[in-house]
Scaffold this motif. Structure first.
Motif, mmCIF file in Angstrom:
data_model
loop_
_atom_site.group_PDB
_atom_site.id
_atom_site.type_symbol
_atom_site.label_atom_id
_atom_site.label_comp_id
_atom_site.label_asym_id
_atom_site.label_seq_id
_atom_site.Cartn_x
_atom_site.Cartn_y
_atom_site.Cartn_z
ATOM 1 N N UNK A 1 17.077 15.369 -39.664
ATOM 2 C CA UNK A 1 16.414 15.894 -38.462
ATOM 3 C C UNK A 1 14.898 15.752 -38.588
ATOM 4 N N UNK A 2 14.367 16.160 -39.760
ATOM 5 C CA UNK A 2 12.912 16.104 -39.969
ATOM 6 C C UNK A 2 12.386 14.681 -39.890
ATOM 7 N N UNK A 3 13.089 13.745 -40.579
ATOM 8 C CA UNK A 3 12.602 12.350 -40.607
ATOM 9 C C UNK A 3 12.679 11.738 -39.216
ATOM 10 N N UNK A 4 13.777 12.002 -38.518
ATOM 11 C CA UNK A 4 13.879 11.429 -37.164
ATOM 12 C C UNK A 4 12.837 12.043 -36.226
ATOM 13 N N UNK A 5 12.569 13.349 -36.417
ATOM 14 C CA UNK A 5 11.512 13.980 -35.606
ATOM 15 C C UNK A 5 10.154 13.361 -35.916
ATOM 16 N N UNK A 6 9.913 13.128 -37.224
ATOM 17 C CA UNK A 6 8.626 12.553 -37.632
ATOM 18 C C UNK A 6 8.478 11.126 -37.087
ATOM 19 N N UNK A 7 9.580 10.345 -37.178
ATOM 20 C CA UNK A 7 9.552 8.970 -36.646
ATOM 21 C C UNK A 7 9.279 9.002 -35.140
ATOM 22 N N UNK A 8 9.968 9.931 -34.464
ATOM 23 C CA UNK A 8 9.799 10.039 -33.008
ATOM 24 C C UNK A 8 8.369 10.422 -32.659
ATOM 25 N N UNK A 9 7.822 11.372 -33.417
ATOM 26 C CA UNK A 9 6.459 11.819 -33.145
ATOM 27 C C UNK A 9 5.460 10.672 -33.324
ATOM 28 N N UNK A 10 5.648 9.901 -34.430
ATOM 29 C CA UNK A 10 4.751 8.765 -34.672
ATOM 30 C C UNK A 10 4.909 7.706 -33.583
ATOM 31 N N UNK A 11 6.182 7.452 -33.196
ATOM 32 C CA UNK A 11 6.441 6.454 -32.148
ATOM 33 C C UNK A 11 5.821 6.902 -30.830
ATOM 34 N N UNK A 12 5.963 8.205 -30.539
ATOM 35 C CA UNK A 12 5.375 8.745 -29.306
ATOM 36 C C UNK A 12 3.856 8.615 -29.329
ATOM 37 N N UNK A 13 3.257 8.968 -30.470
ATOM 38 C CA UNK A 13 1.793 8.867 -30.581
ATOM 39 C C UNK A 13 1.344 7.434 -30.342
ATOM 40 N N UNK A 14 2.095 6.487 -30.927
ATOM 41 C CA UNK A 14 1.760 5.073 -30.744
ATOM 42 C C UNK A 14 1.906 4.665 -29.287
ATOM 43 N N UNK A 15 3.036 5.083 -28.672
ATOM 44 C CA UNK A 15 3.288 4.720 -27.271
ATOM 45 C C UNK A 15 2.249 5.361 -26.350
#
Length: 713
Positions: free
Chosen positions: A280-294
């Motif tokens: 959950x944490x890693x997927x949240x972190x990946x999502x957050x980074x992807x969102x920041x990039x987007x």
């Protein structure tokens, strides 16, 4: 943690710059104001750096608050050691603070807490000592108790295992190691819930990629596919290595009775408690980074779109295309005022082409229309065919352009559009907006929620609050960079000006309607609720043409008027000479800026800005941007052949490439590998929205309506 020091290191700026910027932000100054009028104080930090600083400042302050809460909670429990305290104080992320707090956080009832209630903690500690000389059942028998609900040895051992599993799960060091190794060596896998179903996620039906290599746009696509119940997504960790690690931490001495049970504990703790949380944490972190990039990409695209040069001095016909309900037209004069609206039916099912052309010819002759702005929605292609035929029959020189109408329907149905055009229907408002967004993209597009402007990817899947804040910041920076005319700006444009809220924007417009034009900037102080602080923040960004003071037409801040007046006098100019379009060559008359700045009592950077502004007052930074392509002829997709070289406008930039409008209804894709010969990590390194580029057609798929382009000519 020394927040100032940390910010300076992260942003690679001097400590004094950080301290100055934070002080200004804390005093309630806006980012555009600090960036434009407090350059001396911050050492010329630009709005991008200042926004990054503001965002990190909030995060780090929240982190410090969280540490204080955690420390006082553990202190209250009487469990705070010096070592734990220093670990918490040294933590640099919220995740680490959470890990350290986990064993002390008040828990809901878990299997371990139930086992503790049954008095099995002693048995768990006995197993952990690893000194058993006989089978554990003998020790477990001592804990059988009808009163506490422990029926037999196996139940006692199961409870002890639960206590140990939770203890392992609560170890911050273990979690930290497992998180790190999962990130380094884990993979994300996805599969289709039903392979027979056709969908846009087909490339993810059998997909696997290492976590650390996963691109942002893939993460967001996987999330969406999972949310739409098309895909099953899971994280695969190097489980064997993790279990060996946990066993090594737990089994400190070989013991035939305790080692097997501790190996079981390690596996249960990982499978049941640690792995789901880490995933959950890693997927949240990946999502957050992807969102920041987007969000960053969206912001850059939006900035380019808003900063497109206005097409001034032309009467424009806005054309909102449609089939059944007809095409709505709006004639808009050079100032953006709607002169006429009409509906024509040149498209199916009516196909009244001759009748439509007759109406158009009359409008063009009556109003002197020289430009037609056509929305790129439904029936845009068919409308374009009619327009091109018409242009061939005209004596007047008329051009047309296809504009991105994203958000026009959102605007035309909004409360704002209803107030602006109370007697128009949705189609008429939309046609007026399509014309105006060509005349002044910035003034028109600020009326639309930035998320609806359509220059991002996956914008509906991300943290909406974060997206709104970031895009609002982009709009604010653009509006303040250009500045607005105080006597013509709409409330929706004014509310993006530094220091002006929605209420103040409405009050300014109401004051203007009641008292007539503003004659000078000082009059702003008579606007209800607009006090000295708001005046200081907004005055420099609001221009007055034809007012009492020529300096009001410039971006020189009123606080620097005295210095500007002295400068003009010392160089032999009057301020009235500014009205002739600036004082060309004034910069060459100032040989020693430093000396002059001292004598005028202003900073050197401020003086340079004043000189630059007096040389070319209220210059529009959008003038330097590429101009849109105006057309007189039409291309169809079937006309395209591989090898054909065309000029096009970049409409959208995403992680894997750029979409380019080449004058056919479908935008073509230039894949990132086809943008340039040099290696680039992201298309934004080479292209921006609004750029006019030369492209070559690589392939055309009429069935899937896809065009492949290259910029490598």
């Amino acid at each position: 943690m020394d927040i100032m020091k940390k910010l300076s290191q992260e942003l690679e700026i001097q400590l004094w710059q950080t301290e100055a910027a934070v002080k200004l932000i804390d005093e309630g100054n806006t980012i555009p104001f600090i960036s434009r009028y407090r350059k001396e104080v911050t050492g010329s930090l630009n709005d991008e750096v200042l926004r990054g600083l503001h965002e990190r400042l909030n995060y780090l302050r929240n982190l410090e608050d969280k540490k204080e809460q955690v420390l006082s909670s553990i202190e209250e429990q009487g469990k705070l050691t010096e070592e734990l305290k220093s670990q918490i104080l040294a933590a640099e992320t919220l995740v680490v603070v959470d890990d350290l707090y986990r064993p002390y956080r008040p828990k809901r009832r878990t299997r371990a807490t139930i086992a503790k209630e049954k008095g099995l903690e002693g048995l768990a500690n006995y197993i952990l000592l690893q000194t058993a000389k006989e089978p554990l059942e003998r020790e477990a028998a001592k804990y059988i108790s009808e009163e506490k609900g422990v029926a037999n040895e196996e139940e006692a051992l199961a409870g002890a295992r639960d206590i140990l599993a939770e203890m392992v799960s609560d170890q911050a060091d273990y979690r930290s190691y497992i998180r790190k190794i999962t990130f380094q060596e884990g993979s994300i896998l996805s599969s289709a819930k039903d392979e027979k179903v056709q969908s846009v996620y087909e490339m993810y039906y059998q997909f696997e990629e290492p976590v650390k290599k996963l691109a942002g746009h893939r993460i967001l696509a996987l999330n969406r596919g999972e949310a739409e119940k098309v895909l099953t997504v899971k994280l695969e960790a190097p489980k064997e290595r993790i279990l060996r690690y946990l066993e090594k931490q737990l089994i400190t001495r070989e013991n035939p009775y305790t080692s097997p049970i501790l190996a079981e504990v390690a596996q249960d703790s990982y499978d049941r408690l640690i792995a789901p949380a880490i995933e959950r944490e890693i997927r949240n972190e990946l999502t957050e980074k992807a969102e920041d990039g987007a969000i960053r990409v969206f912001g850059k695209n939006l900035e380019q779109l808003l900063m497109q040069p206005p097409i001034v001095g032309r009467v424009v016909l806005g054309w909102d295309p449609a089939f059944r309900t007809g095409c709505k037209l709006a004639v808009v004069d050079a100032t953006g005022k709607v002169l006429d609206t009409v509906v024509i039916y040149p498209t199916a099912p009516q196909n009244k082409v001759a009748e439509a052309k007759a109406v158009l010819k009359k409008l063009i002759a009556k109003y002197g229309i020289s430009l037609i702005s056509v929305g790129n929605g439904t029936a845009s292609r068919e409308s374009e065919m009619v327009i091109v035929e018409l242009l061939k029959e005209l004596k007047e020189k008329v051009q047309y352009i296809i504009v991105n109408e994203a958000g026009a329907s959102v605007y035309s149905a909004s409360k704002l559009a209803t107030e602006e055009f109370p007697n128009f229907d949705v189609g008429q408002r939309s046609a007026a907006s399509i014309a105006r967004r060509l005349q002044d993209p910035l003034a028109e597009l600020v009326k639309i929620d930035p998320k609806s402007i359509g220059v991002g990817q996956y914008q509906h899947d991300m943290n909406q609050k974060k997206l709104s804040e970031a895009l609002g910041g982009v709009v604010e920076d653009c509006v303040n960079r250009v500045g607005v005319d105080l006597n013509t700006a709409s409330a929706s444009l004014l509310e993006y000006i530094s220091g002006i809220s929605k209420t103040l924007a409405k009050n300014i417009v109401a004051y203007r309607e009641e008292n007539g034009r503003f004659q000078d900037r000082r009059t702003l102080l008579k606007v209800p609720k607009l006090g000295p602080k708001a005046y200081e923040q907004c005055a420099g960004f609001l221009r007055i043409t034809g007012g009492k003071n020529p300096l009001d037409t410039t971006s020189v801040h009123p606080e620097s008027y005295e210095a500007a007046e002295k400068l003009l006098t010392s160089l032999g100019y009057t301020r009235e000479e500014l009205l002739k379009g600036g004082l060309a060559g004034i910069s060459r008359k100032v040989p020693d800026v430093k000396k002059l700045a001292q004598s005028l009592g202003v900073g050197e950077i401020t003086l340079q800005d004043i000189i630059k502004e007096l040389e070319k007052p209220a210059r529009d930074p959008r003038e330097e941007m590429p101009r849109p392509i105006l057309r007189t002829d039409v291309l169809e997709m079937k006309d395209l052949t591989p090898g054909m070289v065309l000029k096009g406008t970049v409409r959208n930039v995403i992680d894997f490439g750029a979409f380019v409008d080449i004058g056919v209804h479908q935008d073509g894709l230039v894949h990132i590998s086809q943008i340039t010969d040099r290696f680039i990590k992201h298309p934004l390194e080479a292209v921006s929205v609004g750029d006019v580029v030369e492209v070559k057609v690589l392939n055309v798929d009429l069935q899937k309506k896809r065009i492949g382009l290259t910029m490598k000519l």
